[in-house]
Design a protein around this motif. Structure first.
Motif, PDB file in Angstrom:
ATOM      1  N   GLY A  96     -17.309 140.444 -10.590  1.00 33.38           N
ATOM      2  CA  GLY A  96     -16.993 141.139  -8.949  1.00 33.38           C
ATOM      3  C   GLY A  96     -18.093 140.777  -8.384  1.00 33.38           C
ATOM      4  N   GLN A  97     -17.594 141.141  -6.283  1.00 31.16           N
ATOM      5  CA  GLN A  97     -18.739 140.632  -5.418  1.00 31.16           C
ATOM      6  C   GLN A  97     -19.905 141.408  -5.656  1.00 31.16           C
ATOM      7  N   LYS A  98     -19.653 143.094  -5.814  1.00 27.49           N
ATOM      8  CA  LYS A  98     -20.567 143.787  -5.841  1.00 27.49           C
ATOM      9  C   LYS A  98     -21.874 143.013  -6.679  1.00 27.49           C
ATOM     10  N   GLN A  99     -21.063 142.692  -8.037  1.00 32.18           N
ATOM     11  CA  GLN A  99     -22.314 142.130  -9.053  1.00 32.18           C
ATOM     12  C   GLN A  99     -22.818 141.325  -8.790  1.00 32.18           C
ATOM     13  N   ILE A 100     -22.255 140.069  -8.020  1.00 37.59           N
ATOM     14  CA  ILE A 100     -22.557 138.920  -7.572  1.00 37.59           C
ATOM     15  C   ILE A 100     -23.235 139.319  -6.474  1.00 37.59           C
ATOM     16  N   VAL A 101     -23.714 140.046  -5.614  1.00 33.82           N
ATOM     17  CA  VAL A 101     -24.913 139.784  -4.843  1.00 33.82           C
ATOM     18  C   VAL A 101     -26.031 141.258  -5.152  1.00 33.82           C
ATOM     19  N   GLU A 102     -25.725 141.680  -6.833  1.00 29.25           N
ATOM     20  CA  GLU A 102     -27.047 142.688  -6.984  1.00 29.25           C
ATOM     21  C   GLU A 102     -27.629 141.136  -8.072  1.00 29.25           C
ATOM     22  N   GLU A 103     -26.760 140.519  -9.014  1.00 26.02           N
ATOM     23  CA  GLU A 103     -27.238 139.925  -9.379  1.00 26.02           C
ATOM     24  C   GLU A 103     -28.138 138.456  -8.275  1.00 26.02           C
ATOM     25  N   ASN A 104     -27.565 138.475  -7.320  1.00 29.82           N
ATOM     26  CA  ASN A 104     -28.457 137.564  -6.394  1.00 29.82           C
ATOM     27  C   ASN A 104     -29.156 138.052  -5.586  1.00 29.82           C
ATOM     28  N   LYS A 105     -29.727 139.470  -5.773  1.00 26.96           N
ATOM     29  CA  LYS A 105     -31.138 139.676  -5.365  1.00 26.96           C
ATOM     30  C   LYS A 105     -31.592 140.344  -6.307  1.00 26.96           C
ATOM     31  N   GLN A 106     -31.670 140.590  -7.844  1.00 25.21           N
ATOM     32  CA  GLN A 106     -32.441 140.126  -8.678  1.00 25.21           C
ATOM     33  C   GLN A 106     -32.915 139.290  -9.041  1.00 25.21           C
ATOM     34  N   THR A 107     -31.989 137.691  -8.302  1.00 23.27           N
ATOM     35  CA  THR A 107     -32.199 136.224  -8.823  1.00 23.27           C
ATOM     36  C   THR A 107     -33.323 136.145  -7.872  1.00 23.27           C
ATOM     37  N   LEU A 108     -33.722 136.472  -6.308  1.00 29.76           N
ATOM     38  CA  LEU A 108     -34.384 136.111  -5.331  1.00 29.76           C
ATOM     39  C   LEU A 108     -35.641 136.924  -5.933  1.00 29.76           C
ATOM     40  N   LYS A 109     -35.087 138.127  -6.124  1.00 32.73           N
ATOM     41  CA  LYS A 109     -36.641 138.582  -6.146  1.00 32.73           C
ATOM     42  C   LYS A 109     -37.717 138.290  -7.076  1.00 32.73           C
ATOM     43  N   PHE A 110     -37.378 137.622  -8.696  1.00 31.99           N
ATOM     44  CA  PHE A 110     -37.986 137.234  -9.146  1.00 31.99           C
ATOM     45  C   PHE A 110     -38.373 135.759  -8.627  1.00 31.99           C
ATOM     46  N   TYR A 111     -37.356 134.964  -8.025  1.00 27.97           N
ATOM     47  CA  TYR A 111     -38.233 133.443  -7.814  1.00 27.97           C
ATOM     48  C   TYR A 111     -39.327 133.699  -6.848  1.00 27.97           C
ATOM     49  N   SER A 112     -38.961 134.851  -5.827  1.00 27.70           N
ATOM     50  CA  SER A 112     -40.539 135.275  -4.905  1.00 27.70           C
ATOM     51  C   SER A 112     -41.492 135.863  -5.974  1.00 27.70           C
ATOM     52  N   ILE A 113     -40.613 136.384  -6.160  1.00 25.34           N
ATOM     53  CA  ILE A 113     -42.468 136.900  -7.492  1.00 25.34           C
ATOM     54  C   ILE A 113     -42.962 135.746  -8.201  1.00 25.34           C
ATOM     55  N   MET A 114     -42.145 134.868  -8.707  1.00 26.17           N
ATOM     56  CA  MET A 114     -42.587 133.374  -9.681  1.00 26.17           C
ATOM     57  C   MET A 114     -43.604 133.117  -8.301  1.00 26.17           C
ATOM     58  N   ALA A 115     -42.929 132.706  -7.502  1.00 28.02           N
ATOM     59  CA  ALA A 115     -43.949 131.464  -6.734  1.00 28.02           C
ATOM     60  C   ALA A 115     -44.786 132.632  -6.036  1.00 28.02           C
ATOM     61  N   LEU A 116     -44.717 133.449  -5.639  1.00 26.62           N
ATOM     62  CA  LEU A 116     -45.874 134.588  -5.251  1.00 26.62           C
ATOM     63  C   LEU A 116     -46.860 134.592  -6.267  1.00 26.62           C
ATOM     64  N   SER A 117     -46.685 134.393  -7.088  1.00 26.84           N
ATOM     65  CA  SER A 117     -47.641 134.958  -8.222  1.00 26.84           C
ATOM     66  C   SER A 117     -48.338 133.670  -8.768  1.00 26.84           C
ATOM     67  N   SER A 118     -47.768 132.624  -8.393  1.00 23.96           N
ATOM     68  CA  SER A 118     -48.595 131.351  -9.133  1.00 23.96           C
ATOM     69  C   SER A 118     -49.468 130.870  -8.012  1.00 23.96           C
ATOM     70  N   GLU A 119     -48.500 131.217  -6.733  1.00 24.78           N
ATOM     71  CA  GLU A 119     -48.962 130.179  -5.285  1.00 24.78           C
ATOM     72  C   GLU A 119     -51.177 131.588  -4.922  1.00 24.78           C
ATOM     73  N   LEU A 120     -51.013 132.398  -5.349  1.00 21.69           N
ATOM     74  CA  LEU A 120     -52.082 133.537  -4.823  1.00 21.69           C
ATOM     75  C   LEU A 120     -52.929 133.227  -6.253  1.00 21.69           C
ATOM     76  N   THR A 121     -52.856 133.500  -7.297  1.00 21.39           N
ATOM     77  CA  THR A 121     -53.168 132.838  -8.799  1.00 21.39           C
ATOM     78  C   THR A 121     -54.119 131.153  -8.334  1.00 21.39           C
ATOM     79  N   TYR A 122     -53.292 130.533  -7.939  1.00 15.11           N
ATOM     80  CA  TYR A 122     -53.907 129.147  -7.269  1.00 15.11           C
ATOM     81  C   TYR A 122     -54.894 128.951  -6.425  1.00 15.11           C
ATOM     82  N   ILE A 123     -54.118 129.800  -5.726  1.00 13.82           N
ATOM     83  CA  ILE A 123     -55.555 129.686  -4.323  1.00 13.82           C
ATOM     84  C   ILE A 123     -56.725 130.661  -4.742  1.00 13.82           C
TER      85      ILE A 123
END
Length: 169
Positions: A12-39
């Motif tokens: 359903g559309q609501k399920q897609i919206v929620e899963e997209n939010k979770q996906t974006l959050k996960f990959y944002s955390i991944m990117a931020l954590s690797s960048e901060l760790t490296y620097i």
């Protein structure tokens, strides 16, 4: 586990919206954590070897992360009516073989390279895998089928008709 019988259910559309939010959050955390760790590690432990080249590579990773995440956000943007009702949930970022899958792979590759480059600088060369994979996909999906496609078959009747037409001229 037995294979599922029948047609696979749709989201359903609501399920897609929620899963997209979770996906974006996960990959944002991944990117931020690797960048901060490296620097953080480069600035504290390897300050002497943190040259302009590595600053440029850090900036390039920030641009890759920001570009990929922003593109995924724009793909997943939901449309709401004036009353606040969900009209369109956007593109499903977790869809198999979708374009978002390639962006997620790019984020994973960049994060892994960035962390591995703390061990050895030669791991930065793994970044060449991204354009190599892009060229491979271009070759397999576009160029090779176009170049090596068999000639279209012409119907015998149409061929004879074209020959008679050419003889009349």
């Amino acid at each position: 586990m037995a294979p599922q019988k029948g047609k696979q259910g749709t989201k359903g559309q609501k399920q897609i919206v929620e899963e997209n939010k979770q996906t974006l959050k996960f990959y944002s955390i991944m990117a931020l954590s690797s960048e901060l760790t490296y620097i953080g590690i480069m600035l504290t432990l390897f300050w002497e070897s943190y040259t302009a080249l590595y600053m440029f590579l850090s900036l390039a990773t920030v641009l890759v992360f920001a570009g990929s995440l922003q593109f995924m956000r724009s793909m997943a943007s939901a449309t709401y009516s004036e009353t606040g009702q969900l009209l369109d949930g956007g593109i499903d970022l977790n869809m198999e073989s979708g374009f978002a899958e390639h962006l997620k792979d790019l984020i994973i590759l960049t994060s892994a390279i960035q962390i591995l480059s703390l061990i050895s600088s030669y791991f930065w060369f793994l970044w060449l895998l991204a354009p190599a994979r892009a060229f491979y996909m271009l070759w397999v999906n576009v160029l090779a089928p176009w170049i090596f496609s068999p000639a279209p078959e012409v119907d015998e009747k149409k061929q004879k008709k074209l020959e008679r037409k050419a003889k009349r001229r």
